[in-house]
Design a protein around this motif. Sequence first.
Motif, PDB file in Angstrom:
ATOM      1  N   ARG A 162       0.853  -1.198   0.000  1.00  0.00           N
ATOM      2  CA  ARG A 162       0.000   0.000   0.000  1.00  0.00           C
ATOM      3  C   ARG A 162       0.885   1.242   0.000  1.00  0.00           C
ATOM      4  O   ARG A 162       1.013   1.954   1.007  1.00  0.00           O
ATOM      5  N   THR A 163       1.478   1.474  -1.163  1.00  0.00           N
ATOM      6  CA  THR A 163       2.485   2.528  -1.289  1.00  0.00           C
ATOM      7  C   THR A 163       2.245   3.326  -2.549  1.00  0.00           C
ATOM      8  O   THR A 163       1.990   2.767  -3.621  1.00  0.00           O
ATOM      9  N   VAL A 164       2.330   4.647  -2.412  1.00  0.00           N
ATOM     10  CA  VAL A 164       2.410   5.567  -3.552  1.00  0.00           C
ATOM     11  C   VAL A 164       3.868   5.993  -3.657  1.00  0.00           C
ATOM     12  O   VAL A 164       4.486   6.352  -2.655  1.00  0.00           O
ATOM     13  N   LEU A 165       4.417   5.959  -4.861  1.00  0.00           N
ATOM     14  CA  LEU A 165       5.830   6.298  -5.061  1.00  0.00           C
ATOM     15  C   LEU A 165       5.983   7.526  -5.938  1.00  0.00           C
ATOM     16  O   LEU A 165       5.345   7.637  -6.984  1.00  0.00           O
ATOM     17  N   ILE A 166       6.836   8.447  -5.499  1.00  0.00           N
ATOM     18  CA  ILE A 166       7.333   9.544  -6.326  1.00  0.00           C
ATOM     19  C   ILE A 166       8.833   9.324  -6.470  1.00  0.00           C
ATOM     20  O   ILE A 166       9.525   9.121  -5.473  1.00  0.00           O
ATOM     21  N   ALA A 167       9.346   9.362  -7.695  1.00  0.00           N
ATOM     22  CA  ALA A 167      10.790   9.195  -7.936  1.00  0.00           C
ATOM     23  C   ALA A 167      11.230  10.233  -8.949  1.00  0.00           C
ATOM     24  O   ALA A 167      10.881  10.146 -10.133  1.00  0.00           O
ATOM     25  N   GLN A 168      11.988  11.230  -8.493  1.00  0.00           N
ATOM     26  CA  GLN A 168      12.416  12.324  -9.358  1.00  0.00           C
ATOM     27  C   GLN A 168      13.412  13.196  -8.603  1.00  0.00           C
ATOM     28  O   GLN A 168      13.653  12.995  -7.410  1.00  0.00           O
ATOM     29  N   ARG A 169      14.005  14.156  -9.323  1.00  0.00           N
ATOM     30  CA  ARG A 169      14.831  15.152  -8.648  1.00  0.00           C
ATOM     31  C   ARG A 169      13.950  15.975  -7.719  1.00  0.00           C
ATOM     32  O   ARG A 169      12.837  16.357  -8.094  1.00  0.00           O
ATOM     33  N   LEU A 170      14.458  16.260  -6.551  1.00  0.00           N
ATOM     34  CA  LEU A 170      13.662  16.994  -5.566  1.00  0.00           C
ATOM     35  C   LEU A 170      14.004  18.479  -5.632  1.00  0.00           C
ATOM     36  O   LEU A 170      14.466  19.086  -4.675  1.00  0.00           O
ATOM     37  N   ASP A 171      13.777  19.057  -6.800  1.00  0.00           N
ATOM     38  CA  ASP A 171      13.973  20.477  -7.030  1.00  0.00           C
ATOM     39  C   ASP A 171      12.628  21.140  -7.287  1.00  0.00           C
ATOM     40  O   ASP A 171      11.640  20.464  -7.616  1.00  0.00           O
ATOM     41  N   ALA A 172      12.581  22.459  -7.161  1.00  0.00           N
ATOM     42  CA  ALA A 172      11.316  23.189  -7.198  1.00  0.00           C
ATOM     43  C   ALA A 172      10.526  22.918  -8.471  1.00  0.00           C
ATOM     44  O   ALA A 172       9.288  22.803  -8.428  1.00  0.00           O
ATOM     45  N   GLU A 173      11.223  22.829  -9.627  1.00  0.00           N
ATOM     46  CA  GLU A 173      10.491  22.682 -10.886  1.00  0.00           C
ATOM     47  C   GLU A 173       9.766  21.353 -11.012  1.00  0.00           C
ATOM     48  O   GLU A 173       8.901  21.189 -11.865  1.00  0.00           O
ATOM     49  N   LYS A 174      10.076  20.388 -10.138  1.00  0.00           N
ATOM     50  CA  LYS A 174       9.397  19.096 -10.179  1.00  0.00           C
ATOM     51  C   LYS A 174       8.115  19.077  -9.349  1.00  0.00           C
ATOM     52  O   LYS A 174       7.342  18.120  -9.419  1.00  0.00           O
ATOM     53  N   ALA A 175       7.903  20.091  -8.520  1.00  0.00           N
ATOM     54  CA  ALA A 175       6.653  20.243  -7.758  1.00  0.00           C
ATOM     55  C   ALA A 175       6.338  19.027  -6.889  1.00  0.00           C
ATOM     56  O   ALA A 175       5.184  18.613  -6.775  1.00  0.00           O
ATOM     57  N   THR A 176       7.353  18.488  -6.238  1.00  0.00           N
ATOM     58  CA  THR A 176       7.131  17.327  -5.373  1.00  0.00           C
ATOM     59  C   THR A 176       6.193  17.658  -4.220  1.00  0.00           C
ATOM     60  O   THR A 176       5.409  16.801  -3.775  1.00  0.00           O
ATOM     61  N   ALA A 177       6.248  18.894  -3.744  1.00  0.00           N
ATOM     62  CA  ALA A 177       5.375  19.297  -2.640  1.00  0.00           C
ATOM     63  C   ALA A 177       3.903  19.163  -3.010  1.00  0.00           C
ATOM     64  O   ALA A 177       3.057  18.903  -2.141  1.00  0.00           O
ATOM     65  N   VAL A 178       3.569  19.331  -4.273  1.00  0.00           N
ATOM     66  CA  VAL A 178       2.187  19.128  -4.718  1.00  0.00           C
ATOM     67  C   VAL A 178       1.785  17.676  -4.500  1.00  0.00           C
ATOM     68  O   VAL A 178       0.655  17.374  -4.096  1.00  0.00           O
ATOM     69  N   GLY A 179       2.714  16.756  -4.746  1.00  0.00           N
ATOM     70  CA  GLY A 179       2.423  15.347  -4.516  1.00  0.00           C
ATOM     71  C   GLY A 179       2.198  15.026  -3.054  1.00  0.00           C
ATOM     72  O   GLY A 179       1.321  14.226  -2.708  1.00  0.00           O
ATOM     73  N   VAL A 180       3.006  15.657  -2.186  1.00  0.00           N
ATOM     74  CA  VAL A 180       2.831  15.445  -0.745  1.00  0.00           C
ATOM     75  C   VAL A 180       1.454  15.949  -0.312  1.00  0.00           C
ATOM     76  O   VAL A 180       0.727  15.267   0.434  1.00  0.00           O
ATOM     77  N   GLU A 181       1.081  17.131  -0.790  1.00  0.00           N
ATOM     78  CA  GLU A 181      -0.230  17.686  -0.431  1.00  0.00           C
ATOM     79  C   GLU A 181      -1.359  16.832  -0.999  1.00  0.00           C
ATOM     80  O   GLU A 181      -2.392  16.625  -0.338  1.00  0.00           O
ATOM     81  N   ALA A 182      -1.181  16.319  -2.208  1.00  0.00           N
ATOM     82  CA  ALA A 182      -2.196  15.449  -2.810  1.00  0.00           C
ATOM     83  C   ALA A 182      -2.392  14.189  -1.978  1.00  0.00           C
ATOM     84  O   ALA A 182      -3.529  13.751  -1.747  1.00  0.00           O
ATOM     85  N   PHE A 183      -1.287  13.609  -1.516  1.00  0.00           N
ATOM     86  CA  PHE A 183      -1.383  12.407  -0.689  1.00  0.00           C
ATOM     87  C   PHE A 183      -2.129  12.716   0.602  1.00  0.00           C
ATOM     88  O   PHE A 183      -2.987  11.923   1.033  1.00  0.00           O
ATOM     89  N   ARG A 184      -1.836  13.836   1.216  1.00  0.00           N
ATOM     90  CA  ARG A 184      -2.521  14.194   2.461  1.00  0.00           C
ATOM     91  C   ARG A 184      -4.007  14.407   2.218  1.00  0.00           C
ATOM     92  O   ARG A 184      -4.853  13.985   3.022  1.00  0.00           O
ATOM     93  N   ARG A 185      -4.358  15.047   1.114  1.00  0.00           N
ATOM     94  CA  ARG A 185      -5.776  15.288   0.822  1.00  0.00           C
ATOM     95  C   ARG A 185      -6.512  14.008   0.452  1.00  0.00           C
ATOM     96  O   ARG A 185      -7.741  13.931   0.592  1.00  0.00           O
ATOM     97  N   SER A 186      -5.791  13.013  -0.032  1.00  0.00           N
ATOM     98  CA  SER A 186      -6.433  11.759  -0.438  1.00  0.00           C
ATOM     99  C   SER A 186      -6.986  10.965   0.737  1.00  0.00           C
ATOM    100  O   SER A 186      -7.864  10.115   0.558  1.00  0.00           O
ATOM    101  N   GLY A 187      -6.449  11.220   1.920  1.00  0.00           N
ATOM    102  CA  GLY A 187      -6.866  10.457   3.096  1.00  0.00           C
ATOM    103  C   GLY A 187      -6.304   9.049   3.141  1.00  0.00           C
ATOM    104  O   GLY A 187      -6.717   8.237   3.995  1.00  0.00           O
ATOM    105  N   LEU A 188      -5.357   8.739   2.287  1.00  0.00           N
ATOM    106  CA  LEU A 188      -4.837   7.373   2.223  1.00  0.00           C
ATOM    107  C   LEU A 188      -4.038   6.986   3.461  1.00  0.00           C
ATOM    108  O   LEU A 188      -3.976   5.800   3.816  1.00  0.00           O
ATOM    109  N   ALA A 189      -3.428   7.959   4.118  1.00  0.00           N
ATOM    110  CA  ALA A 189      -2.674   7.633   5.334  1.00  0.00           C
ATOM    111  C   ALA A 189      -3.574   6.996   6.377  1.00  0.00           C
ATOM    112  O   ALA A 189      -3.156   6.073   7.104  1.00  0.00           O
ATOM    113  N   ASP A 190      -4.820   7.435   6.454  1.00  0.00           N
ATOM    114  CA  ASP A 190      -5.762   6.869   7.423  1.00  0.00           C
ATOM    115  C   ASP A 190      -6.189   5.458   7.042  1.00  0.00           C
ATOM    116  O   ASP A 190      -6.769   4.746   7.870  1.00  0.00           O
TER     117      ASP A 190
END
Length: 333
Positions: A162-190
């Motif tokens: 039960r894992t979502v994976l992001i794999a990329q450079r962790l620089d601003a242009e990759k918008a990784t923070a959007v993925g973190v926020e999306a995961f939190r909004r999904s409620g999947l952690a619960d």
Amino acid sequence: MKVAHVVRSDGFAGVEAHILALAPALAELDIDVRVIGGDPERMAEPLLANGIAHYPATTVRDVARQSARLHRWHPDLVHSHMTAAECGVLAASPWLRVPLVSTRHFAEVRGQGGRWERPYRLLDRVASQVSVSDAVAEAIHTPSAVIHPGVTAPPPDHDRTRTVLIAQRLDAEKATAVGVEAFRRSGLADRGWRLLIAGRGAEEAALRDPADPAVEVLGYRTDVRTLMARSSIFLATSPFEHFGISVVEAMAAGTPVIATARGGHLETVGAVSPETLYEPGDPAAAGRLLAELAGDPPRRATLGEALRADYRARFTVEECARRHVNLYEDLLR
């Protein structure tokens, strides 16, 4: 046929990985290949294992010197990657006098808006152009053949977690923070899911949050493709990918992909499942897609197999090599 692939680099990223995958596949088709440039520690040994010589080239001058030395080998053509390599190869042209092929990896006009734009545009008239995607071909404003980069065969299937994976450079242009926020909004952690983030970059420290145990930043990993095979969903957050090799690696692993609806994603995962694309910078939409896909195991399995079938049809490294050989033969007729 003798072909040299050239990049002005001492690093290892997408372009170098493309060359490292393509060169042995060309050798399997009886092409005599040599490679100039790229990180020697990452490239020399695996290339040598396939009978391919590697020569370092950190600067344009290095490229010119190493390219000029190729004349004793009598190559049939030289294939450059990135403008700096092309400039170095052209500097060696009095010695080489062979056709030049140039792969365009980025969806932009050379030197756009700068003082070098006009001289760089002259390069388009010298070399036969290859684009890594339709998105790149449409943006470079010069004729090119589209040959998608190929991906080597995936690792064996693993039990999915039960894992979502992001794999990329962790620089601003990759918008990784959007993925973190999306995961939190999904409620999947619960629901017992975790978000794994593989990569390194300027935002790595900022993405780490000890207060959120469901989100784990792994840093640089050499086993990303195994992580893909174990994950249930791959999330690609970059607002624009010129091609998006990680998405194709996830497709090869049969891992369902949620990605931004821009650039190369439209012609990779978007050609199979446009319904799993979202507008860049919209964590709410990405979160909804995550929640829907996580809650539907049969759909994930069906989608994963459809993506894997598309990889086998269009994105294997063998198909990439075959199309390159066809291009080379056409140029040399």
